[in-house]
Motif scaffolding. Structure first.
Motif, PDB file in Angstrom:
ATOM      1  N   SER A   1      -3.686   5.514   3.788  1.00 21.57           N
ATOM      2  CA  SER A   1      -2.510   5.728   3.157  1.00 21.57           C
ATOM      3  C   SER A   1      -2.166   7.281   2.844  1.00 21.57           C
ATOM      4  CB  SER A   1      -2.241   4.981   1.786  1.00 21.57           C
ATOM      5  OG  SER A   1      -2.638   3.634   1.923  1.00 21.57           O
TER       6      SER A   1
ATOM      7  N   LEU B   1       0.013   1.939   8.730  1.00 19.56           N
ATOM      8  CA  LEU B   1      -0.703   1.068   7.977  1.00 19.56           C
ATOM      9  C   LEU B   1      -0.620  -0.302   8.802  1.00 19.56           C
ATOM     10  CD1 LEU B   1       0.348   2.073   4.408  1.00 19.56           C
ATOM     11  CD2 LEU B   1      -2.013   2.144   5.345  1.00 19.56           C
TER      12      LEU B   1
ATOM     13  N   ARG C   1       3.722   6.459   7.935  1.00 16.37           N
ATOM     14  CA  ARG C   1       2.955   5.589   6.968  1.00 16.37           C
ATOM     15  C   ARG C   1       3.022   4.241   7.056  1.00 16.37           C
ATOM     16  NH1 ARG C   1       3.628   8.210   2.215  1.00 16.37           N
ATOM     17  NH2 ARG C   1       1.976   9.553   2.968  1.00 16.37           N
TER      18      ARG C   1
ATOM     19  N   GLN D   1       0.703  -1.015  -0.057  1.00 19.75           N
ATOM     20  CA  GLN D   1      -0.097  -0.040  -0.024  1.00 19.75           C
ATOM     21  C   GLN D   1       0.823   1.271   0.128  1.00 19.75           C
ATOM     22  OE1 GLN D   1      -3.232  -2.042   3.067  1.00 19.75           O
ATOM     23  NE2 GLN D   1      -3.645   0.407   2.613  1.00 19.75           N
ATOM     24  N   SER D   2       1.859   1.285   0.701  1.00 18.25           N
ATOM     25  CA  SER D   2       3.063   2.424   0.887  1.00 18.25           C
ATOM     26  C   SER D   2       3.397   2.510  -0.611  1.00 18.25           C
ATOM     27  CB  SER D   2       4.055   2.120   1.731  1.00 18.25           C
ATOM     28  OG  SER D   2       3.303   2.108   3.181  1.00 18.25           O
TER      29      SER D   2
END
Length: 534
Positions: free
Chosen positions: A434, A446, A442, A174-175
């Motif tokens: 995000s 997450l 981050r 996701q990052s």
């Protein structure tokens, strides 16, 4: 300079190294557009690339590799729900009792909880690419153990390992996706990331439906479980051919490499492109090379200021309201169908398999509107429709005794719910956390999101089958109350992230009134230049 008219006064947006209007003087007529109050929105109004531009066409295959991490998670989200209704599986592991079925489903969440403590530091310390690699290795190991399980303890071990691996995927993948996506299309790209969850869901559920009556023996549940490793193999092969996240490179003092990546994929190869220069300038200001992401044990940036606490609160909200909105239908659609009088195993698996195509269509349509209309109004609209659907499910379920058609009508509203949910919530579940988390927090944020989401999911997964079995339709009243409460929480606490770069979102949380700050608008003078393309 590009001039902007805001609150009856003229405001100037400075772009380093290049003057957008003077560069293009004489190339076309001017017009005024209304945008979010941000520097990026002003630049994007002039320089938004075409979806088929050279830079974006090179970016899409890169994002596809990251998307496969989401597809890997999609397999278990639906595979276990289907195989748990197969007689051969029930006979092997004794899952024909609701509480036993719930335990094996929920033990996967225990693995998620354990893995979430390592997920953030893995992505921060070794980079997003290496984080994805390690996570997919763990997922493959869990898939193999699960597919080969002969005893209950083997299945438990496989599901715990699989749970650990799946939660490791999120912070890295996701990052990576949000940090390398072009800011003009971040909503679409992150929405498609979460939408690829349904690639795994569709393959697994339709595979189960196709073989349940056609193949005898335990192979009819071992094959679906083994296929969970397919997306992981794709990632393991191609992850070494994609660039690292430019923001991770910047945080590690590798600015020149970060600039090259931004120029290639966001600036059509031009390092002086206004979008690239703005991103680079903001990354210099916002990303620390000695932040908490360099210390595996340091989670302070999630809570050390009012803005940080607001960010973390939003992450928890998106996880809570995105999970406790309805019982986990991918696991328990067969149980719901039986309540409505559908007892055929083949029919129950068909109803389970139909969920993924419905939600896939919803997601693919919804991602096109996330960047156009914004996160807040879309989330509130979706939650309103979902609340109405839950109310209708309650009414139908309460009156279905002796009227199977009424029960079927209730199930049909479940599908409407799933479509409305997937239209907005599916993209935003990956996108919004995000976006609102700052770079240095981050990956850990997450991971925290994954931990929280899976704690909530653990409760919902374990309680739902028992609740539906013992309380019937009364159990759904809980979800109606939560869905309605979610609308109020979104209205009063959620900031709007549309039209801003990731670093500009940080500025919202520095304002005394973040929600109001996020909703401010500006008018931008844009010059039409059809012959110049980026």
């Amino acid at each position: 300079m590009e001039k902007q008219v805001q609150d009856d006064k003229v405001v100037t947006a400075h772009v380093e190294e290049r003057d957008p209007v003077s560069d293009l003087e004489g190339h076309g007529a001017k017009h005024v557009v209304t945008t979010q109050d941000s520097r990026f929105a002003a630049i994007n109004a002039q320089y938004k690339p075409h979806p088929l531009s050279k830079g974006l066409l090179m970016l899409y295959p890169i994002l596809f590799v990251a998307f496969m991490n989401s597809a890997a998670n999609g397999f278990d989200g639906n595979t276990f729900g289907g195989v748990s209704s197969i007689p051969d599986f029930q006979a092997r592991f004794g899952t024909n009792v609701a509480s036993s079925d719930g335990f094996l489903a929920a033990i996967y969440i225990l693995g998620n909880v354990l893995g979430s403590f390592f997920a953030g530091p893995l992505a921060d310390r070794f980079g997003r690419k290496r984080g994805m690699f390690v996570a997919n290795v763990v997922v493959i190991i869990g898939s193999v153990v699960q597919a080969a399980a002969m005893q209950r303890r083997d299945m438990i071990a496989g599901r715990v390992v699989l749970g650990v691996g799946s939660v490791l995927l999120g912070p890295s993948a996701q990052s990576y996706t949000v940090e390398i996506s072009h800011p003009a299309y971040r909503g679409v790209m992150m929405g498609l990331y979460n939408g690829c969850y349904f690639i795994g869901a569709i393959v697994s559920t339709w595979l189960e439906y196709g073989i349940v009556d056609d193949i005898s023996g335990e192979i009819n549940w071992r094959i679906p479980m083994a296929t969970q490793g397919i997306p992981c193999i794709i990632v393991l092969v191609f992850v070494w051919f994609i660039p690292e996240s430019p923001r991770w490179l910047m945080s590690n003092g590798r600015e020149e490499e970060a600039l090259k990546i931004l120029a290639k994929y966001h600036g059509e190869g031009d390092p002086q492109h206004p979008v690239v220069q703005l991103e680079l300038q903001e990354m210099r200001e916002a990303i620390s090379t000695s932040g908490s992401d360099k210390k595996w044990y340091d989670y302070r940036e999630l809570f050390n200021s009012k803005g940080a606490r607001h960010r973390s609160f939003l992450v928890l909200c998106i996880g809570f309201f995105g999970q406790i909105d309805l019982p986990p239908t991918s696991y328990y659609m067969p149980l719901m169908a039986a309540t409505a009088g559908i007892v055929s195993n083949k029919q129950q698996l068909l109803m389970n398999a139909l969920q993924s195509p419905v939600m896939t269509i919803g997601t693919l349509l919804g991602v096109n509107f996330i960047d156009r209309y914004g996160r807040r109004p879309m989330l509130m609209g979706s939650s309103t429709i979902c609340s109405i659907c839950v109310l209708l499910v309650i009414i139908c379920s309460a009156n279905q005794a002796g009227h199977p058609s009424v029960g079927l009508a209730g199930i049909s509203f479940v599908y409407v719910f799933l479509f409305a949910f997937a239209f907005v919530w599916t993209p935003c579940q990956a996108l919004y956390p995000s976006e609102v988390l700052s770079y240095n927090a981050r990956a850990k944020g997450l991971a925290m999101s994954g931990l929280w989401l899976n704690i909530v999911s653990f409760i919902n997964t374990y309680a739902a089958p028992v609740g539906i079995t013992n309380s019937g339709w009364h159990f759904y009243i809980l979800y109606l109350a939560i869905d309605v409460a979610g609308i109020a929480f979104i209205y009063f606490t959620f900031v709007e992230t549309k039209g801003r770069s990731l670093e500009e979102i940080d500025e919202i949380f520095s304002d005394p009134h973040p929600v109001k700050a996020s909703l401010r608008k500006q008018k931008v003078i844009v010059q039409d230049v059809p012959e110049i393309q980026y």
